[in-house]
Enzyme design. Structure first.
Site, short mmCIF file in Angstrom:
data_model
loop_
_atom_site.label_atom_id
_atom_site.label_comp_id
_atom_site.label_asym_id
_atom_site.label_seq_id
_atom_site.Cartn_x
_atom_site.Cartn_y
_atom_site.Cartn_z
N THR A 185 0.40 -1.23 0.25
CA THR A 185 0.52 0.14 -0.18
C THR A 185 0.99 1.22 -0.19
O THR A 185 0.75 2.47 0.11
CB THR A 185 -0.74 0.21 1.03
OG1 THR A 185 0.22 -0.12 2.56
CG2 THR A 185 -1.85 -0.74 1.29
N LYS A 186 1.98 1.44 -0.12
CA LYS A 186 2.98 2.72 0.21
C LYS A 186 3.63 2.96 -0.82
O LYS A 186 2.36 2.64 -2.41
CB LYS A 186 3.75 1.86 0.74
CG LYS A 186 4.31 1.08 2.68
CD LYS A 186 3.84 2.53 2.86
CE LYS A 186 3.67 1.76 5.11
NZ LYS A 186 2.61 0.57 4.99
#
Ligand SMILES: Cc1ncc(COP(=O)(O)O)c(C=O)c1O
Length: 374
Positions: A185-186
């Site tokens: 998700t980064k």
């Protein structure tokens, strides 16, 4: 114009990855190259990240958790030592202190940014304190100057802060060691992975030994320390390289979505965006509001009924089962952390979302507000 009066027909994921054919092609090329583990793609990622982060050394590792753990070990943190951090974070920030054999001591956070409060940290420093682990929460850099002034090594948890700047300086070029995440998700996502940035030659060398476990060539090898085998594979590095190419484009989308949220919730009582320091560059990894117009969990459920996925960053670590019985005897109460932990709600934010997706979230939140505001 989209119809914002009605519930979305499809569920909006909270933070879907923004992966395209370019990442798929890069992985195929790496697989065809025959080099699966750490190799030329990882070396290229480290070189490009050195430039991007404006740091002397960048080491690619298997996760930000590994990066933080190795950083503490490289600084000699071990049994009997204490490390000060905040509790409003992902458990990994504290877990690595336990992995190193030390005791985490949690300092309360600032009411506005929810980053660790340097005044509270100063009160907890003792002879046993060996390092401070500030978290750049949601992408807002912690108060690095005030923390550095305490004279202890800083291991910065920059999992959310790939693009952040602190007073004009790139996060990654400031603390003794700065740790980034390449988790799915980064802002720069490889699925899994981490990066360690440091300007200290001594730590870079120690971290390299700890990461790979092996020195030498061919069958003649030696090990300087019993290492942790925390290196990053070229398959993942090839994804991260494509994501790095898109980092500015993605940052612009995130910024626009944050502006849409800020405009959309401005007049809603009991919905307040967590503060940002205008002197700094925020990475916009998460857009987090504090919900006080109704019970936060009820609001989250109501948004799910509206087909809007949200998340909570974070539940205070010191309240989690693993930390029962593990807290320092002098652990102070953490009233700001606990209140924030019950109020924070992260709204969907991803370059894979459209502007209309964000407008849907705002409309749904406004309907929930109209229904539940007490
Ligand atoms: C603040 C913070 N620190 C550390 C981590 C750990 O990162 P990783 O999953 O790469 O180990 C995360 C992951 O979400 C995080 O949010």
């Amino acid at each position: 114009m989209p119809d914002v009066s009605a519930k979305r027909s499809e569920f909006l994921s909270f933070q879907p990855p923004a992966i395209t054919d370019a990442e798929i092609a890069a992985v195929s090329e790496t697989l065809r190259s025959g080099w699966l583990t750490t190799g030329p793609r990882t070396a290229e990622l480290e070189a490009r990240m050195r430039e991007y982060l404006e740091a002397e050394h960048v080491l690619a590792v298997s996760s930000c958790t590994a990066a933080l753990h190795l950083a503490l070990v490289s600084l000699g943190v071990g049994p009997g030592d204490e490390v000060i951090t905040s509790s409003l974070t992902w458990p990994a920030t504290a877990n690595v202190i336990v992995h190193a054999g030390a005791t985490p001591v949690f300092a309360d956070v600032r009411e506005d940014t929810l980053n660790v409060d340097p005044a509270r940290v100063a009160e907890l420093v003792s002879d046993r304190t060996k390092a401070i682990v500030p978290v750049d929460l949601y992408g807002q850099p912690a108060d690095l100057d005030e923390l550095a002034a305490l004279g202890l090594p800083l291991v910065e948890d920059a999992a959310h802060a790939a693009e952040s700047r602190y007073r004009g300086r790139k996060v990654g070029s400031i603390s003794d060691v700065t740790c980034f995440s390449l988790y799915a998700t980064k802002n720069i996502a490889a699925g899994e992975g981490g990066l360690i940035a440091t300007n200290r030659d001594d730590l870079a060398e120690a971290l390299d030994d700890l990461r790979v476990m092996r020195r030498g060539h061919g069958s003649l090898y030696d090990i300087a320390v019993p290492g942790y085998k925390a290196n990053l594979s070229d398959v993942l590095s090839s994804i991260a390289l494509v994501q790095l190419d898109k980092v500015d484009e993605h940052a612009a989308i995130r910024r626009r979505h944050v502006e849409l949220y800020e405009e959309g919730i401005d007049d809603l009582d009991g919905v307040e965006a967590v503060a940002r320091d205008p002197r700094d560059g925020h990475a916009n990894h998460l857009f987090v509001v504090r919900v006080t117009f109704a019970d936060r969990d009820e609001v989250q459920r109501a948004l799910a009924d509206e087909n809007i996925g949200t998340s909570i960053h974070f539940l205070p670590v010191h309240r989690l089962t693993a930390y029962r019985g593990r807290l320092a005897a002098h652990q102070p109460p953490l009233p700001v952390t606990e209140r924030a932990g019950a109020e924070v709600l992260s709204l969907p934010l991803s370059p894979a979302h459209s502007d209309d997706d964000v407008r849907d979230v705002v409309a749904a939140l406004r309907r929930v507000h109209a229904r539940l505001a007490r």
